[in-house]
Design a protein around this motif. Sequence first.
Motif: not given
Length: 125
Positions: A90-98
């Motif tokens: 499964t290729l992850p959905e990316l969530h960017f967090v500072h």
Amino acid sequence: MKRQTHGFKRSDRVAEQVRRDLAELIRSELKDPRIGMISLTAVELTPDYAHAKVFFSTLNSAQLPEIEQGLRRAAGFLRRELGRRIHIHTLPELHFVHDNSLEYGASMTALIEQAKAVSDQTPED
């Protein structure tokens, strides 16, 4: 019987590989001027690898909203390119967090230095 290599879980190794590959993709493939110079500090994967929190830091915190917007817009492209490099179920959905830990550390160091300077100026009894 589960076999672990050098004490690291497979998910930790995958998360580190995702971090390295994303850092390379951002550095070499992204053309968005909003993103600029960022550092990926960590990646946390959900157990099913469906989602990845990608923690990043920047020295240019004044431009943080623009950087976050640029990363959100690039997430689909980065995910697709990541899929060409990493072959996982499964290729992850990316969530960017500072990640503000570097700035927080710098401000704590400054406060310590300030307190030290004040105590050095205070006469001893």
